[in-house]
Scaffold this motif. Structure first.
Motif, PDB file in Angstrom:
ATOM      1  N   GLU A   6       1.203  -1.059   0.148  1.00  0.00           N
ATOM      2  CA  GLU A   6      -0.231  -0.114   0.324  1.00  0.00           C
ATOM      3  C   GLU A   6       1.204   1.397   0.058  1.00  0.00           C
ATOM      4  O   GLU A   6       0.364   2.340  -0.831  1.00  0.00           O
ATOM      5  N   THR A   7       1.653   1.398   0.757  1.00  0.00           N
ATOM      6  CA  THR A   7       2.868   2.314   0.558  1.00  0.00           C
ATOM      7  C   THR A   7       3.432   2.527   0.019  1.00  0.00           C
ATOM      8  O   THR A   7       3.739   3.898  -0.989  1.00  0.00           O
ATOM      9  N   ALA A   8       4.225   1.566  -1.147  1.00  0.00           N
ATOM     10  CA  ALA A   8       4.327   1.621  -2.806  1.00  0.00           C
ATOM     11  C   ALA A   8       3.145   1.814  -3.703  1.00  0.00           C
ATOM     12  O   ALA A   8       4.262   3.086  -4.278  1.00  0.00           O
ATOM     13  N   GLU A   9       2.004   1.675  -3.221  1.00  0.00           N
ATOM     14  CA  GLU A   9       1.518   2.009  -4.462  1.00  0.00           C
ATOM     15  C   GLU A   9       1.279   3.048  -4.632  1.00  0.00           C
ATOM     16  O   GLU A   9       1.265   4.265  -5.057  1.00  0.00           O
ATOM     17  N   ARG A  12       3.533   5.555  -5.614  1.00  0.00           N
ATOM     18  CA  ARG A  12       4.010   5.976  -6.894  1.00  0.00           C
ATOM     19  C   ARG A  12       2.635   6.487  -7.645  1.00  0.00           C
ATOM     20  O   ARG A  12       2.731   7.345  -8.424  1.00  0.00           O
ATOM     21  N   GLU A  13       1.734   7.033  -6.704  1.00  0.00           N
ATOM     22  CA  GLU A  13       0.632   8.259  -7.140  1.00  0.00           C
ATOM     23  C   GLU A  13       1.020   9.033  -6.966  1.00  0.00           C
ATOM     24  O   GLU A  13       1.069  10.109  -7.506  1.00  0.00           O
ATOM     25  N   LEU A  14       1.527   8.947  -5.900  1.00  0.00           N
ATOM     26  CA  LEU A  14       2.635  10.693  -5.165  1.00  0.00           C
ATOM     27  C   LEU A  14       3.244  11.395  -6.343  1.00  0.00           C
ATOM     28  O   LEU A  14       3.276  12.205  -6.965  1.00  0.00           O
ATOM     29  N   GLU A  15       3.943  10.478  -6.764  1.00  0.00           N
ATOM     30  CA  GLU A  15       5.325  10.774  -8.139  1.00  0.00           C
ATOM     31  C   GLU A  15       4.447  10.476  -9.156  1.00  0.00           C
ATOM     32  O   GLU A  15       5.188  12.144  -9.995  1.00  0.00           O
TER      33      GLU A  15
END
Length: 73
Positions: A6-9, A12-15
């Protein structure tokens, strides 16, 4: 493990959001630059036309028409 996914996702969304904002800002800067260039070109064209009109004795009655006569006239 789910927290890491979830953190990685989310990262990615933030980037993705950061990239989209940067692209939008770059597009706005480009549009502003194009607008400024067009305005400058229009001003230069207007100044050029004014200079031509002022240099033409038929279009500028305030200029002394006899001041620049040729010697053979």
């Amino acid at each position: 493990d789910d927290d890491e996914d979830e953190t990685a996702e989310l990262l990615r969304e933030l980037e993705k959001i950061k990239r989209e904002r940067a692209e939008k800002q770059a597009q706005e800067v480009l549009q502003l630059s194009i607008k400024v260039d067009r305005e400058k070109a229009a001003a230069l064209q207007k100044e050029k036309e004014r200079d031509i009109a002022l240099g033409n004795p038929l279009l500028n009655p305030h200029k002394d028409p006899g001041a620049k006569r040729r010697a053979d006239e």
